[in-house]
Design an enzyme around this catalytic site. Structure first.
Site, mmCIF file in Angstrom:
data_model
loop_
_atom_site.group_PDB
_atom_site.id
_atom_site.type_symbol
_atom_site.label_atom_id
_atom_site.label_comp_id
_atom_site.label_asym_id
_atom_site.label_seq_id
_atom_site.Cartn_x
_atom_site.Cartn_y
_atom_site.Cartn_z
ATOM 1 N N TRP A 153 0.810 -1.226 0.000
ATOM 2 C CA TRP A 153 0.000 0.000 0.000
ATOM 3 C C TRP A 153 0.842 1.274 0.000
ATOM 4 O O TRP A 153 0.315 2.352 -0.197
ATOM 5 C CB TRP A 153 -0.944 0.005 1.209
ATOM 6 C CG TRP A 153 -0.246 -0.345 2.503
ATOM 7 C CD1 TRP A 153 -0.231 -1.581 3.095
ATOM 8 C CD2 TRP A 153 0.592 0.492 3.309
ATOM 9 N NE1 TRP A 153 0.579 -1.554 4.215
ATOM 10 C CE2 TRP A 153 1.086 -0.293 4.372
ATOM 11 C CE3 TRP A 153 0.969 1.833 3.230
ATOM 12 C CZ2 TRP A 153 1.931 0.214 5.352
ATOM 13 C CZ3 TRP A 153 1.820 2.353 4.205
ATOM 14 C CH2 TRP A 153 2.290 1.533 5.259
ATOM 15 N N ASN A 154 2.159 1.182 0.270
ATOM 16 C CA ASN A 154 2.895 2.444 0.462
ATOM 17 C C ASN A 154 3.219 3.168 -0.843
ATOM 18 O O ASN A 154 3.321 4.388 -0.852
ATOM 19 C CB ASN A 154 4.145 2.258 1.337
ATOM 20 C CG ASN A 154 5.111 1.239 0.797
ATOM 21 O OD1 ASN A 154 4.806 0.518 -0.156
ATOM 22 N ND2 ASN A 154 6.271 1.145 1.397
ATOM 23 N N PRO A 178 -3.274 -6.115 -5.737
ATOM 24 C CA PRO A 178 -2.828 -4.965 -4.923
ATOM 25 C C PRO A 178 -3.192 -5.152 -3.453
ATOM 26 O O PRO A 178 -4.013 -6.013 -3.111
ATOM 27 C CB PRO A 178 -3.619 -3.800 -5.526
ATOM 28 C CG PRO A 178 -4.850 -4.426 -6.110
ATOM 29 C CD PRO A 178 -4.479 -5.825 -6.523
ATOM 30 N N ALA A 179 -2.599 -4.322 -2.610
ATOM 31 C CA ALA A 179 -2.915 -4.368 -1.176
ATOM 32 C C ALA A 179 -4.377 -3.965 -0.959
ATOM 33 O O ALA A 179 -4.907 -3.106 -1.672
ATOM 34 C CB ALA A 179 -1.997 -3.417 -0.424
ATOM 35 N N GLU A 253 10.902 -8.126 -2.485
ATOM 36 C CA GLU A 253 11.378 -6.844 -1.941
ATOM 37 C C GLU A 253 10.735 -6.708 -0.573
ATOM 38 O O GLU A 253 9.544 -6.404 -0.466
ATOM 39 C CB GLU A 253 10.923 -5.675 -2.826
ATOM 40 C CG GLU A 253 11.455 -5.719 -4.243
ATOM 41 C CD GLU A 253 12.931 -5.395 -4.338
ATOM 42 O OE1 GLU A 253 13.537 -5.032 -3.312
ATOM 43 O OE2 GLU A 253 13.467 -5.516 -5.450
ATOM 44 N N LEU A 254 11.524 -6.927 0.484
ATOM 45 C CA LEU A 254 10.918 -7.053 1.817
ATOM 46 C C LEU A 254 11.312 -5.888 2.723
ATOM 47 O O LEU A 254 11.610 -4.808 2.248
ATOM 48 C CB LEU A 254 11.305 -8.414 2.392
ATOM 49 C CG LEU A 254 11.054 -9.598 1.432
ATOM 50 C CD1 LEU A 254 11.520 -10.913 2.016
ATOM 51 C CD2 LEU A 254 9.583 -9.683 1.030
ATOM 52 N N CYS A 287 10.194 1.267 2.667
ATOM 53 C CA CYS A 287 11.140 0.220 3.083
ATOM 54 C C CYS A 287 12.572 0.732 3.070
ATOM 55 O O CYS A 287 13.443 0.145 3.687
ATOM 56 C CB CYS A 287 10.979 -1.030 2.233
ATOM 57 S SG CYS A 287 10.978 -0.670 0.497
ATOM 58 N N GLU A 460 14.870 -4.890 -8.838
ATOM 59 C CA GLU A 460 13.861 -4.286 -9.706
ATOM 60 C C GLU A 460 14.460 -3.027 -10.324
ATOM 61 O O GLU A 460 15.316 -2.378 -9.724
ATOM 62 C CB GLU A 460 12.603 -3.940 -8.910
ATOM 63 C CG GLU A 460 11.914 -5.192 -8.408
ATOM 64 C CD GLU A 460 10.496 -4.948 -7.909
ATOM 65 O OE1 GLU A 460 9.611 -5.711 -8.292
ATOM 66 O OE2 GLU A 460 10.291 -3.992 -7.154
HETATM 67 P P1 ADP Z 1 2.260 -4.648 5.275
HETATM 68 O O1 ADP Z 1 2.543 -5.180 6.628
HETATM 69 O O2 ADP Z 1 3.169 -3.572 4.843
HETATM 70 O O3 ADP Z 1 0.822 -4.375 4.975
HETATM 71 P P2 ADP Z 1 2.085 -7.174 3.955
HETATM 72 O O4 ADP Z 1 3.243 -8.043 3.648
HETATM 73 O O5 ADP Z 1 1.090 -7.652 4.953
HETATM 74 O O6 ADP Z 1 2.733 -5.783 4.304
HETATM 75 O O7 ADP Z 1 1.285 -6.826 2.624
HETATM 76 C C1 ADP Z 1 1.881 -6.658 1.357
HETATM 77 C C2 ADP Z 1 1.018 -7.349 0.323
HETATM 78 O O8 ADP Z 1 0.975 -8.738 0.649
HETATM 79 C C3 ADP Z 1 -0.425 -6.890 0.275
HETATM 80 O O9 ADP Z 1 -0.868 -6.922 -1.071
HETATM 81 C C4 ADP Z 1 -1.137 -7.943 1.083
HETATM 82 O O10 ADP Z 1 -2.492 -8.088 0.723
HETATM 83 C C5 ADP Z 1 -0.380 -9.167 0.685
HETATM 84 N N1 ADP Z 1 -0.475 -10.294 1.601
HETATM 85 C C6 ADP Z 1 -0.554 -10.265 2.960
HETATM 86 N N2 ADP Z 1 -0.646 -11.534 3.451
HETATM 87 C C7 ADP Z 1 -0.599 -12.371 2.380
HETATM 88 C C8 ADP Z 1 -0.643 -13.790 2.204
HETATM 89 N N3 ADP Z 1 -0.728 -14.613 3.246
HETATM 90 N N4 ADP Z 1 -0.592 -14.267 0.949
HETATM 91 C C9 ADP Z 1 -0.479 -13.452 -0.106
HETATM 92 N N5 ADP Z 1 -0.426 -12.124 -0.017
HETATM 93 C C10 ADP Z 1 -0.483 -11.579 1.200
#
Ligand code: ADP
Length: 479
Positions: A153-154, A178-179, A253-254, A287, A460
């Protein structure tokens, strides 16, 4: 909400669809708390349909010439810039960042589309001298196939564009998710792909508030040959495990915990500019945000005073208001995490120069500057992801480097010095994928973005970003 790019449907196989169940979920403006849209709450069935659509579209898309695919991307780029203002307004409303930052994000996103439109025309092969006179050895590069793109989402537009553009340039087709906090920019981008003449099924976007369901289907599918994910380290690790049985290509990208080091020979004005740029963009929710400030002991007071003065001038507010220079946090849990980290630091002896733990009921957190930080404080070990400058002092270069590297993360690092030898030495010693010397801003489409250790796998942007979507094929021809 009145915005020409607002789409409240998913894009699958060139059609705008609802969830089969009819279910939707709300999208909220984090600055006002108001619901601004409702998008489909898709599940396994819609995800599977999107995978099939991408699989069907693959042969036609990969068979186009690189030039034809590049032309589509150039049209997409032009549409993004042509709609800059309204795309940025949509982004502000779902994410909260100030308008100027949102416009910057759309330009940055369009920059990736333009970069890969050009790079896609340079997918060269090679010939290898054979050891047998009657053999000819060739290497070509071919698209990986159907790719799953999961984005955070950022940077709702840029993180998708940075994956989508190289995938399309390489000849891959995609299913993007997307988020749940910010699905609107991704849907808007899909609509622009449609307008740019990218054939139906090449780009599919599925929204859901059950990411584990969509992610489960995408990772389990043998049709999906690659996953590109940007998000938290925890989810990245989970997705990597889920991809193991089908041995997918991965780009991850974590999280990060960027150090920002100011050596005693630094130009302090440059260091403060760099600190402001790397810390407060997107309210500290990036990040590559500087997370751990390591300041030479002789400069701590001056640096803290200068950063405090600049931080106190930031104007909190709704991103669409012209005076706003810093927006809200994305969610209650993000706000509460910052509150916990700041309170913990204060309880363990940190000095507050400005800000402090948030008190109001909204999602705004005041820019906060703290000195006297120690390794026992949670904010030194965790990714803060908020507008907090946490300052720890050091005396010797080796100590600063050791402290900077003492993290499981390895995405970005910044340092400030006017000494050329030190700039080489420290840059080489820092265990991070990206190093900014005398700058707090280094991301650009032509440079490789990515991390080491628990910050991820792959790069990337740059020419290397295209390789992530290509497989090498070796052909041996016997004459
Ligand atoms: P944040 O903590 O920054 O929200 P997340 O890693 O939870 O980061 O979210 C990043 C993306 O990963 C979002 O699109 C979210 O919907 C997705 N996401 C979160 N949990 C899962 C999962 N178990 N499987 C697939 N995608 C996921």
């Amino acid at each position: 909400m009145d915005n020409p790019h607002l789409k409240q449907a998913c894009y699958v196989s060139g059609q705008w669809i609802s969830a089969r169940s009819g279910a939707t979920f709300p999208v909220t403006d984090p600055a006002s708390g108001e619901t601004i849209a409702a998008v489909p709450d898709c599940g396994a069935e819609e995800t599977q349909a999107a995978i099939i659509a991408a699989e069907r579209a693959l042969p036609g898309w990969r068979a186009l010439t690189a030039e034809q695919r590049s032309d589509c991307l150039i049209r997409l780029h032009d549409l993004m810039l042509g709609n800059l203002t309204t795309l940025a307004e949509l982004l502000v409303c779902e994410n909260g960042k100030p308008r100027a930052e949102a416009e910057g994000e759309i330009r940055y996103a369009a920059g990736f589309v333009r970069w890969f439109a050009a790079e896609g025309r340079r997918i060269y092969g090679e010939t290898i001298p054979a050891s047998h006179p009657d053999k000819r050895l060739l290497v070509t590069r071919q698209p990986v196939g159907v790719c799953a793109l999961i984005t955070p989402w950022n940077f709702p537009c840029a993180m998708l564009a940075r994956k989508l553009a190289p995938a399309l340039a390489a000849g891959c087709t995609v299913v993007a998710k997307p988020a749940e906090e910010t699905p609107l920019s991704a849907l808007a981008l899909a609509a622009l792909c449609e307008q740019a003449g990218i054939p139906g099924g090449v780009v599919n976007v599925v929204t859901s508030r059950a990411p584990e369901v969509v992610g489960g289907v995408l990772t389990a599918s043998p049709v999906v040959r690659k996953l590109s994910f940007t998000g938290s380290t925890e989810v990245g690790e989970l997705l990597m495990t889920q991809c193991a049985p089908t041995l997918k290509r991965l780009s991850l990208e974590l999280g990060g915990s960027a150090p920002l080091i100011v050596f005693k020979d630094a130009d302090l004005k440059k260091a403060v500019d760099g600190a402001m740029a790397s810390k407060y963009r997107n309210c500290g929710q990036t990040c590559v945000a500087s997370n751990r400030f390591l300041i030479h002991d002789s400069l701590v007071e001056r640096f803290a005073a200068m950063v405090t003065s600049r931080s106190s001038q930031l104007q909190q507010g709704h991103g669409l208001k012209a005076s706003t220079t810093i927006g809200p946090m994305i969610s209650r849990s993000a706000r509460d995490k910052v509150a916990r980290l700041v309170s913990d630091a204060i309880s363990k002896g940190a000095t507050v120069w400005c800000g402090g733990p948030p008190t109001g009921s909204g999602l705004f957190v005041a820019p906060t500057v703290l000195t006297g930080i120690t390794g026992e404080m949670d904010l030194w070990r965790e990714e803060i992801f908020g507008p907090v400058v946490a300052i720890r002092s050091f005396w010797h270069e080796e100590d600063a480097v050791t402290l900077a590297n003492a993290t499981p993360y390895g995405l970005a690092a910044y340092f400030f010095t006017e000494d050329l030898a030190r700039s080489w030495r420290v840059s080489e010693a820092l265990d991070f994928g990206m190093v900014g010397v005398n700058t707090g801003m280094m991301s650009t489409p032509q440079a490789p973005f990515g991390g080491v250790k628990r910050s991820g796998i792959g790069r990337e942007g740059s020419r290397h970003g295209l390789d992530e979507y290509l497989e090498l094929k070796y052909t041996c021809i016997a004459l």
